[in-house]
Enzyme design. Structure first.
Site, PDB file in Angstrom:
ATOM      1  N   CYS A 146      -8.296  55.987  66.092  1.00  0.00           N
ATOM      2  CA  CYS A 146      -8.260  57.099  65.126  1.00  0.00           C
ATOM      3  C   CYS A 146      -8.134  58.482  65.781  1.00  0.00           C
ATOM      4  O   CYS A 146      -7.143  59.176  65.568  1.00  0.00           O
ATOM      5  CB  CYS A 146      -9.509  57.055  64.254  1.00  0.00           C
TER       6      CYS A 146
HETATM    7  N1  LIG Z   1     -10.858  50.956  63.222  1.00  0.00           N
HETATM    8  C1  LIG Z   1     -11.381  51.987  62.598  1.00  0.00           C
HETATM    9  O1  LIG Z   1     -12.472  52.397  62.920  1.00  0.00           O
HETATM   10  C2  LIG Z   1     -10.650  52.672  61.459  1.00  0.00           C
HETATM   11  C3  LIG Z   1     -11.379  53.555  60.662  1.00  0.00           C
HETATM   12  C4  LIG Z   1     -10.740  54.180  59.606  1.00  0.00           C
HETATM   13  C5  LIG Z   1      -9.384  53.939  59.388  1.00  0.00           C
HETATM   14  N2  LIG Z   1      -8.692  53.094  60.193  1.00  0.00           N
HETATM   15  C6  LIG Z   1      -7.285  52.848  59.883  1.00  0.00           C
HETATM   16  O2  LIG Z   1      -7.167  51.581  59.261  1.00  0.00           O
HETATM   17  C7  LIG Z   1      -5.930  50.976  59.615  1.00  0.00           C
HETATM   18  C8  LIG Z   1      -6.208  49.610  60.249  1.00  0.00           C
HETATM   19  O3  LIG Z   1      -6.929  49.802  61.441  1.00  0.00           O
HETATM   20  P1  LIG Z   1      -7.801  48.653  62.112  1.00  0.00           P
HETATM   21  O4  LIG Z   1      -8.691  49.329  63.074  1.00  0.00           O
HETATM   22  O5  LIG Z   1      -8.399  47.769  61.072  1.00  0.00           O
HETATM   23  O6  LIG Z   1      -6.654  47.849  62.897  1.00  0.00           O
HETATM   24  P2  LIG Z   1      -6.811  46.442  63.625  1.00  0.00           P
HETATM   25  O7  LIG Z   1      -5.806  46.421  64.683  1.00  0.00           O
HETATM   26  O8  LIG Z   1      -8.245  46.172  63.955  1.00  0.00           O
HETATM   27  O9  LIG Z   1      -6.413  45.401  62.490  1.00  0.00           O
HETATM   28  C9  LIG Z   1      -5.162  45.351  61.931  1.00  0.00           C
HETATM   29  C10 LIG Z   1      -4.840  43.894  61.612  1.00  0.00           C
HETATM   30  O10 LIG Z   1      -3.619  43.878  60.901  1.00  0.00           O
HETATM   31  C11 LIG Z   1      -2.870  42.782  61.329  1.00  0.00           C
HETATM   32  N3  LIG Z   1      -1.494  43.036  60.967  1.00  0.00           N
HETATM   33  C12 LIG Z   1      -0.593  43.855  61.548  1.00  0.00           C
HETATM   34  N4  LIG Z   1       0.559  43.852  60.861  1.00  0.00           N
HETATM   35  C13 LIG Z   1       0.372  43.011  59.829  1.00  0.00           C
HETATM   36  C14 LIG Z   1       1.195  42.586  58.769  1.00  0.00           C
HETATM   37  N5  LIG Z   1       2.425  43.058  58.637  1.00  0.00           N
HETATM   38  N6  LIG Z   1       0.706  41.715  57.885  1.00  0.00           N
HETATM   39  C15 LIG Z   1      -0.550  41.242  58.019  1.00  0.00           C
HETATM   40  N7  LIG Z   1      -1.393  41.616  58.994  1.00  0.00           N
HETATM   41  C16 LIG Z   1      -0.925  42.485  59.888  1.00  0.00           C
HETATM   42  C17 LIG Z   1      -3.157  42.656  62.810  1.00  0.00           C
HETATM   43  O11 LIG Z   1      -2.913  41.346  63.270  1.00  0.00           O
HETATM   44  C18 LIG Z   1      -4.644  43.035  62.849  1.00  0.00           C
HETATM   45  O12 LIG Z   1      -5.486  41.884  62.760  1.00  0.00           O
HETATM   46  C19 LIG Z   1      -5.230  51.954  60.539  1.00  0.00           C
HETATM   47  O13 LIG Z   1      -4.399  52.775  59.764  1.00  0.00           O
HETATM   48  C20 LIG Z   1      -6.380  52.778  61.086  1.00  0.00           C
HETATM   49  O14 LIG Z   1      -5.973  54.064  61.490  1.00  0.00           O
HETATM   50  C21 LIG Z   1      -9.309  52.434  61.211  1.00  0.00           C
END
Ligand SMILES: NC(=O)c1ccc[n+]([C@@H]2O[C@H](COP(=O)([O-])OP(=O)(O)OC[C@H]3O[C@@H](n4cnc5c(N)ncnc54)[C@H](O)[C@@H]3O)[C@@H](O)[C@H]2O)c1
Length: 401
Positions: free
Chosen positions: A257
């Site tokens: 982030c």
């Molecule tokens: N991690 C955090 O603390 C956090 C906090 C707030 C917001 N976000 C936002 O949330 C979003 C997700 O982040 P995250 O940390 O959960 O990511 P992550 O990498 O932990 O998880 C994403 C998942 O999506 C899967 N994926 C990717 N493309 C895909 C598709 N086309 N279809 C199905 N699955 C798919 C991946 O295999 C992975 O398991 C991002 O935009 C991030 O900026 C993250």
């Protein structure tokens, strides 16, 4: 009600864990290994207990899938996929586009689509809705809403239940249904007037953190040059009961982030002719901290790191989680190796990373603490090397440092 959640990572699985108390949840992820593990009841995300996942699976309230057609019966679909930067540091919406394709090709009835992935203002209206329509054969539309995620992985005091959640719908009906969904597992829902406000608020929250971390990192360097303690000075400033918020110096920022989201804001600003110099510089200051740390370590060690064994302690980007995305440890290790140091690292939470494994906490010439997990005993850090550089501030006052 059935809920499909696209992406079963930090955000998607956390939402799944809460939502499956009230809805039937299908967690869709295109990583088959993750899907198989989840269906065996094994969580890969801190804060989501495997035992809780197993209970939900037994109750029939949760299952994971990598098959798009399994989403065909859902009433609500949540998008929680990565939104990284491309190689030329521009917003990369390829994962969102792929999620839109999955929705468009597999969901054959009108559903509520909620985006939780972080992106720039206008993503829901100008990218997600048209992309889903492009891939869909329906002649009727879906409802669209945004609710940017605020989860802080590994944190116990603020959860989905008590963290206030912003949301907005493209239509009033979408907003009403979004409120109904989240109100089951979130106590404080705040509707804003447009999706663009919700999207911009999320970016600004993380930009605020990035800029303030850069400021305190710059101040750490100023305090050192003045021969005063940055920690004591910050504690002194923090006695002001208003108009001040304490941030702590570090080796830099990491994770998905803080190093990424502000650039989403800077890019859209610059596209509109607004210079985002402050945001850009904050990013640079935080990236430069790794070099500053290694310069200090070198200066303290006869101005040479050549051939010295250096143990980097904690390579996750923050305490108590295994996430190494954009970790400052990566740059620190690179600078140390460039200067001839023999570098190994200790992080039992991460275990293996970049084809290297965590080594025992002992026997180095120099130790650099980048992240301090709760499970690591400060006494073991103290005993690991005759010289220790602590970038976390958590060891101050410990005897022997
Ligand atoms: N991690 C955090 O603390 C956090 C906090 C707030 C917001 N976000 C936002 O949330 C979003 C997700 O982040 P995250 O940390 O959960 O990511 P992550 O990498 O932990 O998880 C994403 C998942 O999506 C899967 N994926 C990717 N493309 C895909 C598709 N086309 N279809 C199905 N699955 C798919 C991946 O295999 C992975 O398991 C991002 O935009 C991030 O900026 C993250």
């Amino acid at each position: 009600m059935k809920v499909g959640i696209i992406g079963q990572g930090y955000v998607g699985l956390t939402i799944a864990a809460f939502a499956s108390e009230y809805f039937k949840v299908i967690g869709f992820d295109n990583n088959r290994k993750i899907v198989d593990q989840l269906n065996l009841g094994k969580s890969h995300i801190e804060g989501v207990e495997s035992s809780a996942l197993q209970k939900r699976i037994r109750e029939g309230a949760y299952r994971a899938t990598f098959l798009g057609q399994d989403l065909s019966e859902v009433d609500i679909v949540v998008i929680a996929v990565p939104t990284p930067l491309s190689n030329d540091r521009k917003p990369d919406l390829a994962f969102i586009e792929a999620a839109c394709r999955t929705i468009g090709e597999n969901i054959k009835k009108s559903v509520l689509v909620i985006n939780e992935s972080t992106s720039f203002p206008g993503t829901l209206r100008n990218f997600i809705k048209p992309a889903i329509e492009k891939y869909s054969t329906l002649n009727f539309g879906h409802l669209y809403a945004i609710s940017p995620e605020r989860v802080d992985p590994g944190r116990g005091d603020f959860t989905q239940r008590n963290t206030p959640r912003l949301f907005a719908g493209l239509t009033p009906e979408a907003a009403t249904k979004t409120r109904e969904f989240y109100s089951k597992f979130c106590d404080n829902l705040i509707e804003v007037s447009s999706p663009e406000v919700a999207e911009a608020a999320k970016l600004f929250e993380n930009t605020f953190r990035q800029v303030n971390i850069a400021l305190v990192n710059e101040f750490a360097q100023i305090a050192h040059s003045l021969g005063i303690s940055v920690y004591e000075t910050l504690d002194a400033a923090n006695t002001k009961p208003y108009g001040f918020m304490k941030f702590s110096p570090s080796a830099g920022v990491g994770g998905h982030c803080i190093p990424v989201d502000p650039t989403y804001l800077a890019v859209v600003a610059e596209e509109r002719g607004v210079p985002a110099t402050f945001i850009r510089r904050a990013n640079e200051v935080n990236l430069e901290m790794s070099k500053y740390v290694v310069d200090r370590v070198q200066a303290d060690n006869q101005d040479s790191l050549k051939g010295k064994s250096v143990l980097v302690i904690g390579v996750a980007y923050k305490p108590n989680i295994a996430d190494v995305r954009e970790t400052a440890a990566s740059l620190i290790i690179r600078h140390l190796r460039d200067r001839g140091a023999v570098v190994s690292w200790h992080d039992e939470v991460v275990g293996t990373w970049n084809s290297e494994s965590s080594v025992p906490l002992k026997g180095a010439d120099i130790a650099v603490v980048v992240t301090k997990h709760d499970s690591v005993d400060p006494a073991d850090i103290i005993a690991s090397a005759p010289y220790i550089f602590d970038t976390t501030g958590t060891l101050k006052g410990v005897q022997g440092l």
